[in-house]
Design a protein around this motif. Structure first.
Motif, PDB file in Angstrom:
ATOM      1  N   THR A   4       0.829  -1.194   0.000  1.00  0.00           N
ATOM      2  CA  THR A   4       0.000   0.000   0.000  1.00  0.00           C
ATOM      3  C   THR A   4       0.868   1.250   0.000  1.00  0.00           C
ATOM      4  OG1 THR A   4      -1.742  -1.151   1.232  1.00  0.00           O
ATOM      5  CG2 THR A   4      -1.785   1.252   1.276  1.00  0.00           C
ATOM      6  N   MET A   5       0.502   2.203  -0.858  1.00  0.00           N
ATOM      7  CA  MET A   5       1.105   3.535  -0.847  1.00  0.00           C
ATOM      8  C   MET A   5      -0.029   4.543  -0.987  1.00  0.00           C
ATOM      9  SD  MET A   5       4.602   3.264  -3.144  1.00  0.00           S
ATOM     10  CE  MET A   5       5.458   4.695  -2.484  1.00  0.00           C
ATOM     11  N   THR A   6       0.196   5.725  -0.446  1.00  0.00           N
ATOM     12  CA  THR A   6      -0.827   6.767  -0.543  1.00  0.00           C
ATOM     13  C   THR A   6      -0.549   7.684  -1.730  1.00  0.00           C
ATOM     14  OG1 THR A   6       0.350   8.347   0.847  1.00  0.00           O
ATOM     15  CG2 THR A   6      -1.136   6.777   1.969  1.00  0.00           C
ATOM     16  N   CYS A   7      -1.572   8.413  -2.076  1.00  0.00           N
ATOM     17  CA  CYS A   7      -1.445   9.438  -3.107  1.00  0.00           C
ATOM     18  C   CYS A   7      -0.270  10.359  -2.776  1.00  0.00           C
ATOM     19  CB  CYS A   7      -2.775  10.205  -3.187  1.00  0.00           C
ATOM     20  SG  CYS A   7      -2.792  11.632  -4.292  1.00  0.00           S
ATOM     21  N   THR A  22       2.449  -4.808  -7.717  1.00  0.00           N
ATOM     22  CA  THR A  22       3.674  -4.304  -8.339  1.00  0.00           C
ATOM     23  C   THR A  22       3.674  -2.779  -8.333  1.00  0.00           C
ATOM     24  OG1 THR A  22       2.797  -4.120 -10.586  1.00  0.00           O
ATOM     25  CG2 THR A  22       3.693  -6.280  -9.922  1.00  0.00           C
ATOM     26  N   PHE A  23       4.856  -2.211  -8.470  1.00  0.00           N
ATOM     27  CA  PHE A  23       4.958  -0.756  -8.512  1.00  0.00           C
ATOM     28  C   PHE A  23       4.254  -0.210  -9.749  1.00  0.00           C
ATOM     29  CE2 PHE A  23       6.987   3.233  -9.660  1.00  0.00           C
ATOM     30  CZ  PHE A  23       6.684   3.965  -8.528  1.00  0.00           C
ATOM     31  N   ASP A  24       4.381  -0.891 -10.878  1.00  0.00           N
ATOM     32  CA  ASP A  24       3.717  -0.420 -12.097  1.00  0.00           C
ATOM     33  C   ASP A  24       2.204  -0.339 -11.903  1.00  0.00           C
ATOM     34  OD1 ASP A  24       6.116  -0.118 -13.438  1.00  0.00           O
ATOM     35  OD2 ASP A  24       5.998  -2.080 -14.410  1.00  0.00           O
ATOM     36  N   LYS A  61      15.929  13.710 -13.789  1.00  0.00           N
ATOM     37  CA  LYS A  61      15.277  13.907 -12.488  1.00  0.00           C
ATOM     38  C   LYS A  61      14.038  13.033 -12.372  1.00  0.00           C
ATOM     39  CE  LYS A  61      16.855  18.600 -11.567  1.00  0.00           C
ATOM     40  NZ  LYS A  61      16.444  20.007 -11.407  1.00  0.00           N
ATOM     41  N   MET A  62      13.286  12.913 -13.442  1.00  0.00           N
ATOM     42  CA  MET A  62      12.073  12.095 -13.414  1.00  0.00           C
ATOM     43  C   MET A  62      12.431  10.628 -13.208  1.00  0.00           C
ATOM     44  SD  MET A  62       8.858  12.417 -13.445  1.00  0.00           S
ATOM     45  CE  MET A  62       7.850  11.031 -12.987  1.00  0.00           C
ATOM     46  N   LYS A  63      13.461  10.176 -13.896  1.00  0.00           N
ATOM     47  CA  LYS A  63      13.898   8.781 -13.752  1.00  0.00           C
ATOM     48  C   LYS A  63      14.359   8.521 -12.323  1.00  0.00           C
ATOM     49  CE  LYS A  63      16.983   5.280 -15.537  1.00  0.00           C
ATOM     50  NZ  LYS A  63      18.141   4.939 -16.323  1.00  0.00           N
ATOM     51  N   ALA A  64      15.115   9.461 -11.748  1.00  0.00           N
ATOM     52  CA  ALA A  64      15.604   9.295 -10.377  1.00  0.00           C
ATOM     53  C   ALA A  64      14.425   9.263  -9.402  1.00  0.00           C
ATOM     54  CB  ALA A  64      16.567  10.425 -10.020  1.00  0.00           C
ATOM     55  N   TRP A  65      13.438  10.140  -9.595  1.00  0.00           N
ATOM     56  CA  TRP A  65      12.254  10.163  -8.729  1.00  0.00           C
ATOM     57  C   TRP A  65      11.513   8.831  -8.830  1.00  0.00           C
ATOM     58  CZ3 TRP A  65       7.066   9.438  -9.412  1.00  0.00           C
ATOM     59  CH2 TRP A  65       6.240   9.817  -8.356  1.00  0.00           C
ATOM     60  N   PHE A  66      11.290   8.369 -10.066  1.00  0.00           N
ATOM     61  CA  PHE A  66      10.562   7.122 -10.302  1.00  0.00           C
ATOM     62  C   PHE A  66      11.285   5.947  -9.644  1.00  0.00           C
ATOM     63  CE2 PHE A  66       9.175   3.456 -12.782  1.00  0.00           C
ATOM     64  CZ  PHE A  66       7.809   3.668 -12.856  1.00  0.00           C
ATOM     65  N   GLU A  67      12.605   5.886  -9.819  1.00  0.00           N
ATOM     66  CA  GLU A  67      13.384   4.786  -9.231  1.00  0.00           C
ATOM     67  C   GLU A  67      13.344   4.834  -7.714  1.00  0.00           C
ATOM     68  OE1 GLU A  67      14.653   2.112 -10.728  1.00  0.00           O
ATOM     69  OE2 GLU A  67      13.803   2.871 -12.585  1.00  0.00           O
ATOM     70  N   ALA A  68      13.382   6.031  -7.135  1.00  0.00           N
ATOM     71  CA  ALA A  68      13.310   6.160  -5.674  1.00  0.00           C
ATOM     72  C   ALA A  68      11.955   5.685  -5.164  1.00  0.00           C
ATOM     73  CB  ALA A  68      13.558   7.612  -5.260  1.00  0.00           C
ATOM     74  N   LYS A  69      10.883   6.022  -5.859  1.00  0.00           N
ATOM     75  CA  LYS A  69       9.547   5.586  -5.443  1.00  0.00           C
ATOM     76  C   LYS A  69       9.405   4.077  -5.593  1.00  0.00           C
ATOM     77  CE  LYS A  69       8.045   9.434  -4.046  1.00  0.00           C
ATOM     78  NZ  LYS A  69       7.704   9.626  -2.647  1.00  0.00           N
ATOM     79  N   GLU A  72      11.131   2.549  -2.705  1.00  0.00           N
ATOM     80  CA  GLU A  72      10.295   2.721  -1.514  1.00  0.00           C
ATOM     81  C   GLU A  72       9.180   1.671  -1.500  1.00  0.00           C
ATOM     82  OE1 GLU A  72       7.303   6.026   0.503  1.00  0.00           O
ATOM     83  OE2 GLU A  72       8.640   6.666  -1.093  1.00  0.00           O
ATOM     84  N   PHE A  73       8.541   1.468  -2.645  1.00  0.00           N
ATOM     85  CA  PHE A  73       7.480   0.469  -2.768  1.00  0.00           C
ATOM     86  C   PHE A  73       8.013  -0.915  -2.394  1.00  0.00           C
ATOM     87  CE2 PHE A  73       5.328  -2.821  -5.260  1.00  0.00           C
ATOM     88  CZ  PHE A  73       3.995  -2.592  -4.942  1.00  0.00           C
ATOM     89  N   GLU A  74       9.178  -1.255  -2.929  1.00  0.00           N
ATOM     90  CA  GLU A  74       9.747  -2.585  -2.705  1.00  0.00           C
ATOM     91  C   GLU A  74      10.110  -2.832  -1.247  1.00  0.00           C
ATOM     92  OE1 GLU A  74      12.829  -2.601  -5.654  1.00  0.00           O
ATOM     93  OE2 GLU A  74      11.394  -2.958  -7.269  1.00  0.00           O
ATOM     94  N   THR A  75      10.374  -1.776  -0.470  1.00  0.00           N
ATOM     95  CA  THR A  75      10.734  -1.954   0.939  1.00  0.00           C
ATOM     96  C   THR A  75       9.509  -2.032   1.854  1.00  0.00           C
ATOM     97  OG1 THR A  75      10.921   0.408   1.404  1.00  0.00           O
ATOM     98  CG2 THR A  75      12.905  -0.727   0.623  1.00  0.00           C
ATOM     99  N   LEU A  76       8.325  -1.721   1.319  1.00  0.00           N
ATOM    100  CA  LEU A  76       7.113  -1.759   2.134  1.00  0.00           C
ATOM    101  C   LEU A  76       6.755  -3.197   2.507  1.00  0.00           C
ATOM    102  CD1 LEU A  76       4.934   0.784   0.139  1.00  0.00           C
ATOM    103  CD2 LEU A  76       5.967   1.141   2.387  1.00  0.00           C
TER     104      LEU A  76
END
Length: 80
Positions: A4-7, A22-24, A61-69, A72-76
């Motif tokens: 689960t992730m929030t908006c 999945t993150f996608d 920057k967008m790629k870095a943001w996407f990869e960071a998110k 984050e998803f994978e560690t939940l």
């Protein structure tokens, strides 16, 4: 298993929770929600979208943001 992730965690403006395997999938749920909020003219979401549109101007920057998110998803924790 689902996560689960929030908006807000996904760059949005509210605490609506999305659940996906999945993150996608979770990214698509967030995008659909963002589109709904855009159509409603929700001011907080429109402001968050403006921030994201600035980020999208830089592919790196967008790629870095996407990869960071995604990380984050994978560690939940997983849940049913």
């Amino acid at each position: 298993m689902m996560k689960t992730m929030t908006c807000r965690q996904l760059g949005g403006a509210c605490d609506k929770a999305f659940q996906a395997a999945t993150f996608d999938e979770i990214a698509q749920l967030s995008k659909t929600h963002g589109t709904e909020m855009f159509k409603k003219g929700d001011a907080a979401h429109l402001e968050a979208m403006q921030v994201m549109s600035e980020l999208m101007k830089s592919p790196d920057k967008m790629k870095a943001w996407f990869e960071a998110k995604k990380r984050e998803f994978e560690t939940l924790p997983d849940h049913l």
